[in-house]
Design a protein around this motif. Structure first.
Motif, PDB file in Angstrom:
ATOM      1  N   ASP A   1       0.834  -1.205   0.000  1.00  0.00           N
ATOM      2  CA  ASP A   1       0.000   0.000   0.000  1.00  0.00           C
ATOM      3  C   ASP A   1       0.869   1.255   0.000  1.00  0.00           C
ATOM      4  O   ASP A   1       0.596   2.229  -0.705  1.00  0.00           O
ATOM      5  CB  ASP A   1      -0.910   0.023   1.229  1.00  0.00           C
ATOM      6  CG  ASP A   1      -2.052  -0.989   1.142  1.00  0.00           C
ATOM      7  OD1 ASP A   1      -2.318  -1.482   0.028  1.00  0.00           O
ATOM      8  OD2 ASP A   1      -2.655  -1.276   2.196  1.00  0.00           O
ATOM      9  N   THR A   2       1.924   1.202   0.793  1.00  0.00           N
ATOM     10  CA  THR A   2       2.830   2.342   0.877  1.00  0.00           C
ATOM     11  C   THR A   2       3.437   2.662  -0.475  1.00  0.00           C
ATOM     12  O   THR A   2       3.491   3.828  -0.894  1.00  0.00           O
ATOM     13  CB  THR A   2       3.960   2.055   1.884  1.00  0.00           C
ATOM     14  OG1 THR A   2       3.400   1.835   3.171  1.00  0.00           O
ATOM     15  CG2 THR A   2       4.943   3.220   1.954  1.00  0.00           C
TER      16      THR A   2
ATOM     17  N   HIS B   1       2.266   2.002  -3.374  1.00  0.00           N
ATOM     18  CA  HIS B   1       1.238   2.566  -4.250  1.00  0.00           C
ATOM     19  C   HIS B   1       1.048   4.056  -3.958  1.00  0.00           C
ATOM     20  O   HIS B   1       1.067   4.886  -4.877  1.00  0.00           O
ATOM     21  CB  HIS B   1      -0.092   1.829  -4.049  1.00  0.00           C
ATOM     22  CG  HIS B   1      -1.270   2.574  -4.619  1.00  0.00           C
ATOM     23  ND1 HIS B   1      -1.506   2.671  -5.978  1.00  0.00           N
ATOM     24  CD2 HIS B   1      -2.259   3.303  -4.002  1.00  0.00           C
ATOM     25  CE1 HIS B   1      -2.589   3.404  -6.178  1.00  0.00           C
ATOM     26  NE2 HIS B   1      -3.058   3.791  -5.009  1.00  0.00           N
ATOM     27  N   TYR B   2       0.847   4.399  -2.700  1.00  0.00           N
ATOM     28  CA  TYR B   2       0.616   5.802  -2.361  1.00  0.00           C
ATOM     29  C   TYR B   2       1.846   6.653  -2.677  1.00  0.00           C
ATOM     30  O   TYR B   2       1.718   7.816  -3.072  1.00  0.00           O
ATOM     31  CB  TYR B   2       0.235   5.938  -0.883  1.00  0.00           C
ATOM     32  CG  TYR B   2      -1.142   5.404  -0.571  1.00  0.00           C
ATOM     33  CD1 TYR B   2      -2.266   5.936  -1.188  1.00  0.00           C
ATOM     34  CD2 TYR B   2      -1.323   4.349   0.328  1.00  0.00           C
ATOM     35  CE1 TYR B   2      -3.540   5.448  -0.918  1.00  0.00           C
ATOM     36  CE2 TYR B   2      -2.587   3.853   0.606  1.00  0.00           C
ATOM     37  CZ  TYR B   2      -3.691   4.404  -0.023  1.00  0.00           C
ATOM     38  OH  TYR B   2      -4.949   3.913   0.237  1.00  0.00           O
TER      39      TYR B   2
ATOM     40  N   VAL C   1       1.910   7.657  -6.384  1.00  0.00           N
ATOM     41  CA  VAL C   1       0.958   8.698  -6.785  1.00  0.00           C
ATOM     42  C   VAL C   1       1.200  10.016  -6.056  1.00  0.00           C
ATOM     43  O   VAL C   1       0.442  10.975  -6.229  1.00  0.00           O
ATOM     44  CB  VAL C   1      -0.502   8.227  -6.566  1.00  0.00           C
ATOM     45  CG1 VAL C   1      -0.788   6.988  -7.378  1.00  0.00           C
ATOM     46  CG2 VAL C   1      -0.800   7.973  -5.083  1.00  0.00           C
ATOM     47  N   GLY C   2       2.260  10.063  -5.239  1.00  0.00           N
ATOM     48  CA  GLY C   2       2.629  11.313  -4.575  1.00  0.00           C
ATOM     49  C   GLY C   2       1.889  11.617  -3.299  1.00  0.00           C
ATOM     50  O   GLY C   2       1.986  12.725  -2.766  1.00  0.00           O
ATOM     51  N   ASP C   3       1.142  10.633  -2.772  1.00  0.00           N
ATOM     52  CA  ASP C   3       0.420  10.833  -1.509  1.00  0.00           C
ATOM     53  C   ASP C   3       1.335  10.365  -0.371  1.00  0.00           C
ATOM     54  O   ASP C   3       1.148   9.297   0.207  1.00  0.00           O
ATOM     55  CB  ASP C   3      -0.887  10.030  -1.528  1.00  0.00           C
ATOM     56  CG  ASP C   3      -1.760  10.303  -0.308  1.00  0.00           C
ATOM     57  OD1 ASP C   3      -1.288  10.990   0.624  1.00  0.00           O
ATOM     58  OD2 ASP C   3      -2.900   9.802  -0.274  1.00  0.00           O
ATOM     59  N   TYR C   4       2.308  11.200  -0.020  1.00  0.00           N
ATOM     60  CA  TYR C   4       3.329  10.808   0.948  1.00  0.00           C
ATOM     61  C   TYR C   4       2.783  10.731   2.369  1.00  0.00           C
ATOM     62  O   TYR C   4       3.296   9.959   3.183  1.00  0.00           O
ATOM     63  CB  TYR C   4       4.517  11.780   0.877  1.00  0.00           C
ATOM     64  CG  TYR C   4       5.120  11.878  -0.497  1.00  0.00           C
ATOM     65  CD1 TYR C   4       5.460  10.735  -1.208  1.00  0.00           C
ATOM     66  CD2 TYR C   4       5.334  13.117  -1.095  1.00  0.00           C
ATOM     67  CE1 TYR C   4       6.008  10.818  -2.483  1.00  0.00           C
ATOM     68  CE2 TYR C   4       5.878  13.212  -2.367  1.00  0.00           C
ATOM     69  CZ  TYR C   4       6.211  12.063  -3.055  1.00  0.00           C
ATOM     70  OH  TYR C   4       6.739  12.147  -4.317  1.00  0.00           O
ATOM     71  N   GLU C   5       1.745  11.519   2.681  1.00  0.00           N
ATOM     72  CA  GLU C   5       1.162  11.466   4.023  1.00  0.00           C
ATOM     73  C   GLU C   5       0.537  10.093   4.284  1.00  0.00           C
ATOM     74  O   GLU C   5       0.765   9.479   5.335  1.00  0.00           O
ATOM     75  CB  GLU C   5       0.116  12.572   4.191  1.00  0.00           C
ATOM     76  CG  GLU C   5       0.678  13.973   4.276  1.00  0.00           C
ATOM     77  CD  GLU C   5       0.998  14.560   2.915  1.00  0.00           C
ATOM     78  OE1 GLU C   5       0.667  13.900   1.889  1.00  0.00           O
ATOM     79  OE2 GLU C   5       1.571  15.658   2.858  1.00  0.00           O
ATOM     80  N   THR C   6      -0.267   9.610   3.322  1.00  0.00           N
ATOM     81  CA  THR C   6      -0.881   8.291   3.485  1.00  0.00           C
ATOM     82  C   THR C   6       0.182   7.202   3.453  1.00  0.00           C
ATOM     83  O   THR C   6       0.092   6.215   4.196  1.00  0.00           O
ATOM     84  CB  THR C   6      -1.924   8.031   2.388  1.00  0.00           C
ATOM     85  OG1 THR C   6      -2.883   9.091   2.393  1.00  0.00           O
ATOM     86  CG2 THR C   6      -2.641   6.707   2.613  1.00  0.00           C
ATOM     87  N   ALA C   7       1.190   7.390   2.613  1.00  0.00           N
ATOM     88  CA  ALA C   7       2.290   6.418   2.551  1.00  0.00           C
ATOM     89  C   ALA C   7       3.003   6.313   3.892  1.00  0.00           C
ATOM     90  O   ALA C   7       3.366   5.217   4.338  1.00  0.00           O
ATOM     91  CB  ALA C   7       3.280   6.817   1.452  1.00  0.00           C
TER      92      ALA C   7
ATOM     93  N   THR D   1       0.740   4.226   6.256  1.00  0.00           N
ATOM     94  CA  THR D   1       0.705   2.784   5.990  1.00  0.00           C
ATOM     95  C   THR D   1       2.032   2.111   6.329  1.00  0.00           C
ATOM     96  O   THR D   1       2.047   0.994   6.861  1.00  0.00           O
ATOM     97  CB  THR D   1       0.334   2.504   4.521  1.00  0.00           C
ATOM     98  OG1 THR D   1       1.186   3.248   3.650  1.00  0.00           O
ATOM     99  CG2 THR D   1      -1.114   2.886   4.254  1.00  0.00           C
TER     100      THR D   1
END
Length: 240
Positions: A45-46, A48-49, A52-58, A61
């Protein structure tokens, strides 16, 4: 990449090495195995995030993954040796450039990309259809855009794109990698690449993957040949 991205990638490297070590020492313990599988799911999951540049969600996870593995240490179910962030910082921040046709993905490609991933974040560049025709003397089986799409979906690739047919170093200038990794059978030497890059004012580390992955179908040519053989066998059976 920003500081948060570097931080996420440092955690990723630490979780990867911890999972690898734990996999070697579980000895069939089912409970531990389930926790490791869950940590691996959060790791995927990390990635993937991260792509896509979503480092906060990465970051969230990968923190879950790290927490699961650390729980094994706290409960004394297994040893988890976390490496210091300073030891992982280099590979976490480096951009590694790989290039090739990547026509039909096979274990040789996976081995190449996995080795590149061990060195840093991977930017994979596929040859244009025109380049394949010129260099290999045949039509590409898969169009360049689709080859890049498939590469980009692989966990070892941070970014995938199509190169340029008229200038193989133009994409290097645009991506600004820290390392260029040559495949074990690519038909040019490290010194040739270094000289060509220096002539354009580009100073990049150039290294070669030391060993080739060997298997029965570790080339596009062998895969195509096998498909043709199977088609002939099937046609022969249908004619009887």
């Amino acid at each position: 990449m920003n500081a948060l991205a570097d931080r996420v990638m440092t955690y990723v490297r630490n979780v990867e090495q911890a999972i690898e070590a734990l996999r070697k020492g579980t000895n069939g313990n089912g409970d531990i195995g389930e926790l490791i599988e869950l940590a691996e799911a959060y790791l995927k999951d990390t990635l993937h995030y991260f792509k896509v540049g979503d480092y906060e969600t990465a970051l969230a996870t990968i923190s879950y993954a790290e927490g699961l593995l650390d729980a094994l240490r706290i409960l004394k179910l297994s040893d988890v040796n976390w490496r210091k962030p300073s030891e992982l910082a280099k590979s976490a921040s480096r951009k590694v450039f790989v290039a090739g046709t990547f026509d039909i993905i096979h274990p040789g490609h996976i081995g190449y990309l996995k080795y590149a991933w061990s060195l840093g974040r991977v930017v994979a560049v596929v040859s244009t259809d025109e380049s394949v025709r010129r260099i290999k003397g045949r039509e590409p089986i898969i169009p360049a855009k689709q080859r890049a799409e498939v590469l980009g979906a692989l966990e070892y690739v941070t970014k995938a794109r199509v190169g340029y047919g008229d200038d193989m170093f133009r994409v290097v200038e645009e991506e600004k990698p820290d390392v260029i990794l040559l495949g074990p059978n690519q038909p040019f030497t490290e010194d040739e690449i270094r000289r060509a890059l220096r002539s354009r004012g580009i100073n990049v580390e150039v290294v070669r993957m030391p060993n080739m992955v060997n298997c029965q179908l570790c080339s596009t040519t062998s895969i195509v040949k096998r498909i043709i053989e199977m088609s002939k066998e099937l046609a022969s059976l249908n004619n009887h």
